[in-house]
Design an enzyme around this catalytic site. Sequence first.
Site, short mmCIF file in Angstrom:
data_model
loop_
_atom_site.label_atom_id
_atom_site.label_comp_id
_atom_site.label_asym_id
_atom_site.label_seq_id
_atom_site.Cartn_x
_atom_site.Cartn_y
_atom_site.Cartn_z
N ARG A 7 63.81 7.21 -36.09
CA ARG A 7 63.19 6.16 -35.63
C ARG A 7 61.57 6.60 -35.40
O ARG A 7 61.39 7.59 -35.15
CB ARG A 7 63.73 5.89 -34.17
CG ARG A 7 65.07 5.27 -34.05
CD ARG A 7 65.63 5.09 -32.65
NE ARG A 7 66.81 4.22 -32.77
CZ ARG A 7 67.56 4.13 -31.79
NH1 ARG A 7 67.64 5.03 -30.86
NH2 ARG A 7 68.80 3.28 -31.95
N HIS A 24 54.92 5.51 -13.96
CA HIS A 24 54.30 6.28 -12.71
C HIS A 24 55.27 7.62 -12.70
O HIS A 24 54.82 8.31 -11.81
CB HIS A 24 54.89 5.53 -11.52
CG HIS A 24 53.78 4.27 -11.35
ND1 HIS A 24 54.05 3.15 -12.07
CD2 HIS A 24 52.76 4.26 -10.61
CE1 HIS A 24 53.22 2.15 -11.65
NE2 HIS A 24 52.33 2.77 -10.86
N LEU A 25 55.96 7.87 -13.96
CA LEU A 25 56.61 9.15 -13.83
C LEU A 25 55.42 10.18 -13.99
O LEU A 25 55.58 11.35 -13.44
CB LEU A 25 57.26 9.60 -15.11
CG LEU A 25 58.81 8.78 -15.13
CD1 LEU A 25 59.49 8.96 -16.46
CD2 LEU A 25 59.64 9.62 -13.92
N ASP A 61 43.75 10.08 -14.62
CA ASP A 61 43.16 9.53 -15.71
C ASP A 61 41.91 10.47 -16.22
O ASP A 61 41.63 10.29 -17.50
CB ASP A 61 42.62 8.23 -15.52
CG ASP A 61 43.48 7.16 -14.84
OD1 ASP A 61 44.84 7.25 -15.13
OD2 ASP A 61 43.26 6.22 -14.18
N GLY A 66 44.92 5.10 -6.15
CA GLY A 66 46.58 5.49 -6.39
C GLY A 66 46.67 7.16 -6.12
O GLY A 66 45.79 8.00 -6.06
N ARG A 114 44.30 4.00 -17.91
CA ARG A 114 43.42 3.16 -17.95
C ARG A 114 42.22 3.15 -19.19
O ARG A 114 42.98 3.31 -20.31
CB ARG A 114 42.40 3.07 -16.52
CG ARG A 114 43.18 2.71 -15.52
CD ARG A 114 41.95 2.39 -14.32
NE ARG A 114 42.72 2.32 -13.22
CZ ARG A 114 43.60 1.46 -12.57
NH1 ARG A 114 43.66 0.31 -13.30
NH2 ARG A 114 43.76 1.52 -11.24
O1 F6P Z 1 44.52 5.40 -12.04
C1 F6P Z 1 45.77 6.03 -12.01
C2 F6P Z 1 46.78 4.96 -12.66
O2 F6P Z 1 47.93 5.67 -12.71
C3 F6P Z 1 46.30 4.61 -13.97
O3 F6P Z 1 46.65 5.74 -14.96
C4 F6P Z 1 47.40 3.14 -14.04
O4 F6P Z 1 46.46 2.33 -14.94
C5 F6P Z 1 47.14 2.78 -12.61
O5 F6P Z 1 46.79 3.83 -11.80
C6 F6P Z 1 48.28 2.01 -12.08
O6 F6P Z 1 48.09 1.65 -10.76
P1 F6P Z 1 49.10 1.04 -9.98
O7 F6P Z 1 50.17 2.06 -9.53
O8 F6P Z 1 48.53 0.49 -8.83
O9 F6P Z 1 49.66 -0.14 -10.62
#
Ligand code: F6P
Length: 377
Positions: free
Chosen positions: A190, A300-301, A155, A25, A199
């Site tokens: 809240r 993904h932010l 990570d 990634g 991960r």
């Molecule tokens: O390893 C980086 C990471 O962003 C993790 O934190 C996350 O679990 C994973 O990649 C998400 O991967 P993908 O974008 O392929 O779903």
Amino acid sequence: MVREVIPIMEATKRPLRVCLLTGGGDAPGLNAAVRAFVHVATRRDVLVYASHFGFEGLLAPAREGSPQVVPLRIEDVRGILPRGGSILGCSTASNPFALPADHAAAVDATARLRAVLADFGIDALVLAGGDGTAVIAARLEELGVPCVVIPKTIDGDLGGTEQTCGIDTAVETATRAIDALHSTAEAHHRVMIVEVMGRSAGWIALRAGIAGGADAILIPEVPYDPARVAAKIRERETFGLRFSIVVVGEGASPLGGAASEVEAQRPGHPARLGGAGEFLARELRARDLHHEVRVTVLGHLQRGGTPTAADRLLATRFGAHAADLCAERRFGRMVSLRSGHVVSTSISEASRCPSRVDPAGELAYCARSMGIELGTA
Ligand code: F6P
């Protein structure tokens, strides 16, 4: 055994040719690493080529008929420092040891890879990647393909280095999100659960949780008891604090339970994690807290956007050092940060020792000392 020097230059009497790719990634800072590598390598008489979309460029012949290995020059890397992502593109689906094939199980494409490297006269691979890429590099080294690894991952779970490029930006993004959630949590009384990436490592959760002032932080390294989180929220209420912020790493699991997955593991690819925040929300809602429980998944932010100055600086140092390793024919090495200095370590060792939060370490101790609930005694 670490191979320190490979005398390719002496053997061939031509400039070394390396192929650079960004595996796995994307992570903020990758472009800074690519830029630094190209600048330093070019100045040290190393010819740089690039494979687009991880190994896909190199393995394209297996799929589409023409390899996509292109020269990478200084003019190609101008103006990319502030850009997120990777100008080379990334792929999590091009593991040469387990390449997904249409309507079939994954195939071993390493013979094809070696043939393409030979066709292009590529002497070594430079792989900017995380733990998955380091494992691939270690296996390629065993097959006789010289590799250098530049460690990147948000990570922070790659061993052999104190820091990877990308995590600083991810922690910054997560911290700002926690800051923003505080005011709305307070306004509505809240409980706000913030699910962060990482991960199987709790580095983003713990660092951003402490920096953002979370009340509870749940990390994969510490299976948690939902009752303790509920007790923390009730305790805050006794102080008149009628809102709480809980940060949960995507790989966190309850005591006796498993991490939440949205897609199971398959050959060459880890499971896709997700749902840890919603799982915890259900557990807390079942405990009658008199608070609405809401979940924000940062997703993904955390990977996108402009890298922080710290990530750009580290990535530049890593890219420059990787180019030095190539120029000196020191393969089998991963660039690494040790005691603040950029050095290198063995790829195979780094790939064997993932980095995890030590539940008894200084950072977890600091969190507990601050009264942050970590989910277990
Ligand atoms: O390893 C980086 C990471 O962003 C993790 O934190 C996350 O679990 C994973 O990649 C998400 O991967 P993908 O974008 O392929 O779903």
